[in-house]
Scaffold this motif. Sequence first.
Motif, PDB file in Angstrom:
ATOM      1  N   VAL A 117      -5.159  22.988 -33.206  1.00 41.02           N
ATOM      2  CA  VAL A 117      -6.253  23.304 -32.244  1.00 41.02           C
ATOM      3  C   VAL A 117      -7.419  22.021 -31.904  1.00 41.02           C
ATOM      4  N   ASP A 118      -7.219  21.646 -30.836  1.00 43.31           N
ATOM      5  CA  ASP A 118      -8.538  20.529 -30.430  1.00 43.31           C
ATOM      6  C   ASP A 118      -9.791  21.452 -29.749  1.00 43.31           C
ATOM      7  N   ARG A 119     -11.065  20.945 -30.181  1.00 43.30           N
ATOM      8  CA  ARG A 119     -12.283  21.551 -29.578  1.00 43.30           C
ATOM      9  C   ARG A 119     -12.647  20.793 -28.374  1.00 43.30           C
ATOM     10  N   CYS A 120     -12.845  21.295 -27.300  1.00 44.98           N
ATOM     11  CA  CYS A 120     -13.125  20.797 -26.137  1.00 44.98           C
ATOM     12  C   CYS A 120     -14.427  21.734 -25.483  1.00 44.98           C
ATOM     13  N   GLY A 121     -15.543  21.444 -25.772  1.00 49.40           N
ATOM     14  CA  GLY A 121     -16.784  22.058 -25.302  1.00 49.40           C
ATOM     15  C   GLY A 121     -16.727  23.433 -26.064  1.00 49.40           C
ATOM     16  N   PRO A 122     -17.125  24.534 -25.220  1.00 51.33           N
ATOM     17  CA  PRO A 122     -16.896  25.859 -25.807  1.00 51.33           C
ATOM     18  C   PRO A 122     -15.409  26.478 -25.928  1.00 51.33           C
ATOM     19  N   ALA A 123     -14.297  25.667 -25.504  1.00 49.45           N
ATOM     20  CA  ALA A 123     -12.973  26.288 -25.590  1.00 49.45           C
ATOM     21  C   ALA A 123     -12.297  25.566 -26.444  1.00 49.45           C
ATOM     22  N   SER A 124     -11.096  26.077 -26.834  1.00 50.58           N
ATOM     23  CA  SER A 124      -9.972  25.588 -27.802  1.00 50.58           C
ATOM     24  C   SER A 124      -8.811  25.568 -27.200  1.00 50.58           C
TER      25      SER A 124
ATOM     26  N   THR B 163     -15.545  20.846 -16.233  1.00 50.73           N
ATOM     27  CA  THR B 163     -16.610  19.859 -15.563  1.00 50.73           C
ATOM     28  C   THR B 163     -17.336  20.856 -14.507  1.00 50.73           C
ATOM     29  N   HIS B 164     -17.269  22.212 -14.755  1.00 51.57           N
ATOM     30  CA  HIS B 164     -17.856  22.818 -13.771  1.00 51.57           C
ATOM     31  C   HIS B 164     -19.531  23.054 -13.983  1.00 51.57           C
ATOM     32  N   ARG B 165     -19.843  22.659 -15.286  1.00 57.17           N
ATOM     33  CA  ARG B 165     -21.456  22.708 -15.598  1.00 57.17           C
ATOM     34  C   ARG B 165     -21.816  21.222 -15.964  1.00 57.17           C
ATOM     35  N   ARG B 166     -23.082  21.033 -15.463  1.00 59.35           N
ATOM     36  CA  ARG B 166     -23.436  19.706 -15.813  1.00 59.35           C
ATOM     37  C   ARG B 166     -23.962  19.649 -17.234  1.00 59.35           C
ATOM     38  N   GLY B 167     -23.681  18.467 -17.984  1.00 60.93           N
ATOM     39  CA  GLY B 167     -24.110  18.540 -19.593  1.00 60.93           C
ATOM     40  C   GLY B 167     -23.194  17.549 -20.353  1.00 60.93           C
ATOM     41  N   LEU B 168     -23.304  17.692 -21.396  1.00 58.34           N
ATOM     42  CA  LEU B 168     -22.326  16.703 -22.483  1.00 58.34           C
ATOM     43  C   LEU B 168     -21.464  17.842 -22.936  1.00 58.34           C
ATOM     44  N   VAL B 169     -20.251  17.196 -22.893  1.00 65.09           N
ATOM     45  CA  VAL B 169     -18.986  18.153 -23.309  1.00 65.09           C
ATOM     46  C   VAL B 169     -18.407  17.354 -24.454  1.00 65.09           C
ATOM     47  N   PRO B 170     -18.783  17.832 -25.634  1.00 62.29           N
ATOM     48  CA  PRO B 170     -18.099  17.398 -27.113  1.00 62.29           C
ATOM     49  C   PRO B 170     -16.692  17.689 -27.135  1.00 62.29           C
ATOM     50  N   VAL B 171     -15.931  16.615 -27.433  1.00 64.78           N
ATOM     51  CA  VAL B 171     -14.569  17.177 -27.673  1.00 64.78           C
ATOM     52  C   VAL B 171     -13.977  16.483 -29.044  1.00 64.78           C
ATOM     53  N   GLY B 172     -13.344  17.437 -29.710  1.00 59.87           N
ATOM     54  CA  GLY B 172     -12.962  17.175 -31.079  1.00 59.87           C
ATOM     55  C   GLY B 172     -13.675  17.618 -32.128  1.00 59.87           C
ATOM     56  N   PRO B 173     -13.375  17.640 -33.245  1.00 59.71           N
ATOM     57  CA  PRO B 173     -12.336  17.068 -33.816  1.00 59.71           C
ATOM     58  C   PRO B 173     -11.298  18.092 -33.723  1.00 59.71           C
ATOM     59  N   LEU B 174      -9.843  17.429 -34.173  1.00 58.60           N
ATOM     60  CA  LEU B 174      -8.662  18.255 -34.235  1.00 58.60           C
ATOM     61  C   LEU B 174      -8.630  19.093 -35.384  1.00 58.60           C
ATOM     62  N   GLY B 175      -8.529  20.448 -35.182  1.00 57.72           N
ATOM     63  CA  GLY B 175      -8.519  21.291 -36.272  1.00 57.72           C
ATOM     64  C   GLY B 175      -7.053  21.699 -36.716  1.00 57.72           C
ATOM     65  N   VAL B 176      -6.620  21.477 -37.804  1.00 58.41           N
ATOM     66  CA  VAL B 176      -5.093  22.018 -38.148  1.00 58.41           C
ATOM     67  C   VAL B 176      -5.172  22.945 -39.267  1.00 58.41           C
ATOM     68  N   THR B 177      -4.390  24.087 -39.024  1.00 60.26           N
ATOM     69  CA  THR B 177      -4.347  25.118 -40.080  1.00 60.26           C
ATOM     70  C   THR B 177      -3.006  25.168 -40.438  1.00 60.26           C
TER      71      THR B 177
END
Length: 368
Positions: free
Chosen positions: A88-95, A117-131
């Motif tokens: 699962v890759d983390r993309c802002g508040p979503a997975s 991109t519907h909200r202004r601001g910084l969108v951190p992406v990652g890291p990749l989570g492996v389970t």
Amino acid sequence: MTARGIALLAAAVLLLAAGFRYGYPDLALLGAAAGLAVAAALAFAAWRPRLGVSRTAEPERVARGDPAAITLTVRNSSRVRAATLVAVDRCGPASVPVPLLRLRPGRDTTTTYPVPTHRRGLVPVGPLGVTRRDPLGLVRVSRSYGGTVTVRVHPRIHPLRAVPAGMTRSLDGRADRVPHGSITFDALREYVPGDELRRVHWRSSAKVGELMVREQVDTAEPTLVVLLDDRSEAHTPDSFEHACEAAASVITAAVREALPVSLHLVSSAATGPFLDVLTEVDLRDGDLSAVLRRMRSQRLGDTLIFLTGPAGRADLGAVSGLHGTYPVVVAALFDDRDAATEPAAGLIIIEAADGAEFASAWDSVRGW
């Protein structure tokens, strides 16, 4: 360990204890089998897949609402084992689920997914989570791979056709509009080798005892000062977003026309690229009176644009007091067009519901 694994381990201990204590070999055998199952699950989860993760954002800076995407590449660096994993890759508040099915040694897989991109601001992406889970579901191990990238979602920019006209300044403080350009005296400084002798001010040189040179500026070139009101008491969340869009639009128009422009916040100093500042700025506490006093004493330009929200209407009188320092003062109010506005001398007032309406009203101003 999962709840199932903990329960099985507890059962193994109890069965072994009961079997040896009361002489029941069958119970001891069941306990040993349960213990071996837990040990096998731990050994299975201990294997750490060798994965190489890289991601690119296209583009890294994007206007709010415009498309942006992440391209993620995962490579199995192992030489002998294929990888079948839940990632699962983390993309802002979503997975974002990333399928890794039978990824053979030395091979890679690539997936692309959109960035919100519907909200202004910084969108951190990652890291990749492996389970990883063992086949019996006794142990679950989560690990992170790769670094992170940040997508900057800056305010939407609305094209502005009009730009303010220049102001010519003289030593007695007068200001006049100059539609076609003018070079005028600005200051005196000491002579340095290489200065043209025709720029030496001989009268001042005689008084000071050193050669003094005239500094001249093109006063037809306006200097824009954008003051974004980021006080929490002045805005609603929507009005602040519209004000950020207006600030980004004015700055972009000034840069397009190669005009000097500066951005200032009420709560703090604006440092860094202006669009990045507008991407990260948020509502907070600030002292508008102190900022207005500083701007009056420093005289940062000749055109002041004040961007505020509904509650900022009460401060228009204080802002209009800068008209003596700044020949053109513009105040933009967002999300409050129904309230009455007291006329203020020397103040151009723009009332708009959003950034697009602000751009239309800006282009229709006849006082430039």
